[in-house]
Structures are given as structure tokens and as C-alpha cells.
Design an enzyme around this catalytic site. Sequence first.
Site, PDB file in Angstrom:
ATOM      1  N   HIS A 102       1.504   4.320  -2.985  1.00  0.00           N
ATOM      2  CA  HIS A 102       1.463   5.788  -2.964  1.00  0.00           C
ATOM      3  C   HIS A 102       2.590   6.368  -3.823  1.00  0.00           C
ATOM      4  O   HIS A 102       2.399   7.352  -4.540  1.00  0.00           O
ATOM      5  CB  HIS A 102       1.620   6.299  -1.533  1.00  0.00           C
ATOM      6  CG  HIS A 102       0.368   6.234  -0.708  1.00  0.00           C
ATOM      7  ND1 HIS A 102      -0.804   6.861  -1.077  1.00  0.00           N
ATOM      8  CD2 HIS A 102       0.116   5.636   0.485  1.00  0.00           C
ATOM      9  CE1 HIS A 102      -1.724   6.642  -0.144  1.00  0.00           C
ATOM     10  NE2 HIS A 102      -1.191   5.902   0.806  1.00  0.00           N
ATOM     11  N   GLU A 114      -5.885   7.073  -0.768  1.00  0.00           N
ATOM     12  CA  GLU A 114      -5.827   5.874   0.060  1.00  0.00           C
ATOM     13  C   GLU A 114      -6.483   4.689  -0.646  1.00  0.00           C
ATOM     14  O   GLU A 114      -5.948   3.582  -0.638  1.00  0.00           O
ATOM     15  CB  GLU A 114      -6.502   6.139   1.407  1.00  0.00           C
ATOM     16  CG  GLU A 114      -5.754   7.102   2.307  1.00  0.00           C
ATOM     17  CD  GLU A 114      -4.360   6.623   2.643  1.00  0.00           C
ATOM     18  OE1 GLU A 114      -4.188   5.421   2.958  1.00  0.00           O
ATOM     19  OE2 GLU A 114      -3.424   7.431   2.572  1.00  0.00           O
ATOM     20  N   HIS A 163       0.829  -1.207   0.000  1.00  0.00           N
ATOM     21  CA  HIS A 163       0.000   0.000   0.000  1.00  0.00           C
ATOM     22  C   HIS A 163       0.864   1.258   0.000  1.00  0.00           C
ATOM     23  O   HIS A 163       0.623   2.189  -0.775  1.00  0.00           O
ATOM     24  CB  HIS A 163      -0.916  -0.012   1.226  1.00  0.00           C
ATOM     25  CG  HIS A 163      -1.612   1.285   1.496  1.00  0.00           C
ATOM     26  ND1 HIS A 163      -2.879   1.567   1.032  1.00  0.00           N
ATOM     27  CD2 HIS A 163      -1.215   2.394   2.184  1.00  0.00           C
ATOM     28  CE1 HIS A 163      -3.233   2.777   1.414  1.00  0.00           C
ATOM     29  NE2 HIS A 163      -2.240   3.306   2.119  1.00  0.00           N
ATOM     30  N   GLU A 164       1.876   1.287   0.874  1.00  0.00           N
ATOM     31  CA  GLU A 164       2.718   2.481   0.976  1.00  0.00           C
ATOM     32  C   GLU A 164       3.536   2.696  -0.298  1.00  0.00           C
ATOM     33  O   GLU A 164       3.682   3.829  -0.767  1.00  0.00           O
ATOM     34  CB  GLU A 164       3.641   2.375   2.198  1.00  0.00           C
ATOM     35  CG  GLU A 164       2.904   2.288   3.534  1.00  0.00           C
ATOM     36  CD  GLU A 164       1.994   3.478   3.792  1.00  0.00           C
ATOM     37  OE1 GLU A 164       2.269   4.576   3.268  1.00  0.00           O
ATOM     38  OE2 GLU A 164       0.987   3.319   4.505  1.00  0.00           O
TER      39      GLU A 164
END
Length: 265
Positions: free
Chosen positions: A129, A188, A125-126
Site C-alpha cells: 500500500h 487491496e 501487502h501492507e
Amino acid sequence: MRWMHYLAVGALGVSLAACTTSPTGRSQMLLMSENDLSQMGAQAFSQYQQQLPTAGGAQLNYVQCVTNDIVAILPPEQRDQNWQVKVFESEEANAFALPGGYVGVNTGLLEIATNQDQLASVIGHEIGHVLAHHANERASTQSATQLGMSVVGTALGANGVAGSDQIMAALGMGAQYGIQLPFSRSHESEADKIGLQLMAEAGFDPRASIELWHNMNATGGGQPPEWMSTHPSHGHRIDGLQANMDAALAQYQQARQAGRRPNCQ
């Protein structure tokens, strides 16, 4: 009303900025160079290390292992960066990735992400980004919003519009709740989708992402209303992950067949 005309002029000026698309095909506005963002990432990573002690040993090796497996399947431009990984001693369940190839994980997160697959969902997920240039987009949108507000404020003052202070205050609230916060929530949700793809392609079980958010839900406190939050609600995130799970499971099976079977202890 005449002030609406000035608002439209300001919005038009902002819309002239260069646009591109994210990995999921969403239109985005990017005004900053990747070199500048990498320098900012390096500075932020250095500051974080000054603020919190770092952990080594088994914890660092574990996080490094998961990160390496995800980085290995990134496009060459991102994969070939000199990725740096740190584990920070903090009870806050948090992790981040920064432009330039920096990953940080707090020890508190390791209490909630109870296996390699759950940790991979966070790191994926990070890194999502970063792949989607969200830092660039966030900074660009903030800059463009401020520019548009400045244009409107100048036009209102120059033309003696009655109640201009109240109008600007209302526009400021509208910018926060109508642009900046929903914009963060879209980031997100997009990073969730990209992270699910990354972890599956690396051979981590994407179903663990759902387990992670159930863990988060069990340990976290109350959340503000979603429309006032920079993050989607836990239930909304789980629904989004479920909607993309079939495609992720297919990628996961392909990765396993190709021999990608992570074993991070």
C-alpha cells in the site's frame, strides 16, 4: 438534461489534476506531497500507540525480523527510511503500514498467520500500500470527488435546476458505490499483487499467502456483498493471488538461490 452538463464540467475540473502511475502501471491521481503524508503517518502511528498497549519480547522480535527481511529488498528510497515496528495487544486480526516507514501488527493476527511466510504475506501487502502511494491516492480522490460535487451543486443551485437536492443525493450514492468503494477494492487487489512480489523477493514462500486467506476464511464471519465492501471477497483475493503465483514462485526460487532464506522464529 442540463444538470448532466454541469456534472461533466465538474468532472473535467477534477481530471485536470496531476496524474502518475502505480508500480503495476495503473494510472493514479496524487495531489498530496510525500512529506505531508509522512507527517500524517507519524501522527497516526503515535495515536495508535496511545489507544492500544504494545507488546515486546519475542512477539516484537518476530515481527521485526519479518519486516526487516522485506524492507531489505525495497528500493533505496523506501529501504533507507527509519522503519519503526510495533506489536499491539488486540484480538482484532489486523496489520498496517503507514507512509514514513511505520508498521503495526496486532497480536490477534499472529493467531491466524501461523508461520513467518504467512506473516510476510500480510506485511508485504501492507508495505505494498505504501509503495503504491494508496494513502495519497485515496485522499486525493476523496478531495477531487468533493470538489466535483461542490462544483455541480453550485451550478445546479445557481441555475435553479428543479430537484437539485435529489440529484445531489443520487450523485452522492453514485460516488460512494461507483467510485470510492471500488477504488478501495482496486487498492487491496494491487497491494496483494505487490505484497506477493515483495515476500517472494525476500525469500518467503508466496504459497503461504493462499494458506493465510484460507485461515482468514475459516475464522472470519460473513462478508457484505463485494460491490458494497471496501475489500474484495476472500475468494476473489485467492483467485488474484493464484493468477500471479507462477511469477512469484520464480522470484522466490531466485531469492533462495541468492541466499535470501529468512529464519524468523
